[in-house]
Scaffold this active site. Structure first.
Site, short mmCIF file in Angstrom:
data_model
loop_
_atom_site.label_atom_id
_atom_site.label_comp_id
_atom_site.label_asym_id
_atom_site.label_seq_id
_atom_site.Cartn_x
_atom_site.Cartn_y
_atom_site.Cartn_z
CB SER A 50 -1.31 -32.30 25.20
OG SER A 50 -1.39 -33.74 24.84
CG ASP A 82 0.57 -27.90 25.98
OD1 ASP A 82 0.80 -26.85 26.04
OD2 ASP A 82 1.14 -28.58 25.04
CG ASP A 104 -5.16 -22.34 23.20
OD1 ASP A 104 -5.61 -20.94 22.87
OD2 ASP A 104 -4.79 -22.99 22.41
CG HIS A 180 1.84 -26.03 18.38
ND1 HIS A 180 0.77 -25.53 18.23
CD2 HIS A 180 2.43 -25.96 19.34
CE1 HIS A 180 0.43 -24.78 19.66
NE2 HIS A 180 1.71 -25.13 20.17
N GLY A 212 5.27 -23.70 20.53
CA GLY A 212 6.02 -24.14 19.11
C GLY A 212 7.70 -23.58 18.82
CB ALA A 213 9.84 -22.78 21.82
CB SER A 214 10.61 -28.04 18.64
OG SER A 214 10.13 -28.71 19.79
#
Ligand code: G3H
Ligand code: 13P
Ligand code: ZN
Length: 309
Positions: A50, A82, A104, A180, A212-214
């Site tokens: 990031s 990212d 983004d 996130h 945001g897939a944690s």
């Protein structure tokens, strides 16, 4: 063994029911833990950086550490930017040797997002680099989106098809309910699978990306809290919901919060149990091991990506 793009990984993942893990990296121990896990699982791998990571560790250090991990383990890696917020940071990363960048433009109106994305795609493709874009806005949990307001922020399927057609982007991040960080849902976890299926049906050849897939495993939150932390009310995306999304065109699953929790929980444990310890290797080493174990679990049990390299 090399730095590679995501092209081949996504082509393969699209035809099968698995996704490639995209893990955020900020230092040597995080990189080592992730790459060792992917190596042992024989899994495809994306490491992503990031703007915050570039600021913290400096881009040259991260790039060289990733190259060293490739030499050390023989694992091929896609190195990805990212959430690139403008053309300049994407160009900088492409010039630095990244093989993939995300532009983004999700905060801009549709036409501006298209124009910005297209500009990055033109530059990236001319340099052999692939591009991820984002359409729709990820909700912050504080937004607590009501059902009737979802269509205003979630990705519109027709717009997604037009966006991909007009930009020539290689993969698309979509908004279907994740957010996130460690606090993702106030009530019941919800992902808009109908919307995901519509998008996938309209653009079946486009790899879709879930940010945001944690999953925010309770084990790590509990351990942080047991050893002096205070992370109340954390809630991630349940593992089975990720497994379901992977069946409908999600080829890349972004994970950062889970890495942070796994590493911090272990470092907290070591320091609380050994208050006289002050050798950083004695807590960063176990932190690295915790990351490796968690990433192996993800690859095997959530992404179904073992032996897909
Ligand atoms: O999507 C955001 C990632 O988790 C990166 O977070 O900007 O704090 O490095 P960061
Ligand atoms: P998490 O905060 O759920 O780990 O998401 C990370 C992410 O989307 C990075 O782009
Ligand atoms: Zn993200």
């Amino acid at each position: 063994m090399a730095l590679i793009t995501t092209k081949e990984m996504f082509d393969k993942a699209l035809k099968d029911d698995y996704a490639v893990g995209a893990f955020n990296v900020n230092n040597m121990e995080i990189i080592q833990g992730i790459v060792e896990a992917a190596g042992e699982e024989n899994a495809p791998l994306i490491l992503q950086v990031s703007a915050g990571a570039r600021k913290y560790a400096k881009s040259a250090y991260l790039t060289k550490l990733v190259e060293a991990a490739i030499i050390d383990t023989g694992v091929d890696v896609a190195l990805h930017l990212d959430h690139g917020e403008d053309f300049e940071i994407c160009k900088q990363c492409i010039d630095d040797g990244f093989t993939s960048v995300m532009i983004d433009g999700s905060k801009y109106p549709f036409e501006e997002n298209i124009a910005l994305t297209k500009k990055v795609v033109d530059y990236a493709h001319a340099h052999g680099v692939v591009v991820e874009a984002e359409l729709g806005k990820l909700a912050g949990v504080e937004d607590n989106i009501k059902v009737d307001a979802r269509s205003a922020t979630f990705t519109d399927p027709d717009e997604a098809a037009e966006f991909v057609e007009r930009t020539g982007v290689d993969s698309l991040a979509i908004a279907i309910g994740t957010s996130h960080g460690a606090y993702k849902f106030k009530g019941e976890p919800y992902l808009d699978y109908e919307r995901l299926k519509q998008i996938h049906n309209l653009i079946p050849d486009t790899p879709l990306v879930l940010h945001g897939a944690s999953t925010v495993l309770k084990e790590f939150v509990d351990r942080c809290n047991q050893y002096g932390g205070s992370i109340p009310g954390a809630q991630g995306v349940p593992e089975e919901m990720i497994r379901e999304a992977v069946k409908w065109g999600i080829c890349k699953v972004n994970i950062d919060t889970d890495l942070r929790l796994a590493m911090t929980a272990e470092i907290r444990r070591v320091l609380m149990e050994n208050p006289a310890e002050f050798d950083p290797r004695k807590y960063l080493g176990p932190g690295r091991d915790a990351i490796k174990k968690m990433v192996q679990h993800k690859i095997k049990n959530v992404l179904n990506a073992s032996n897909k390299r």
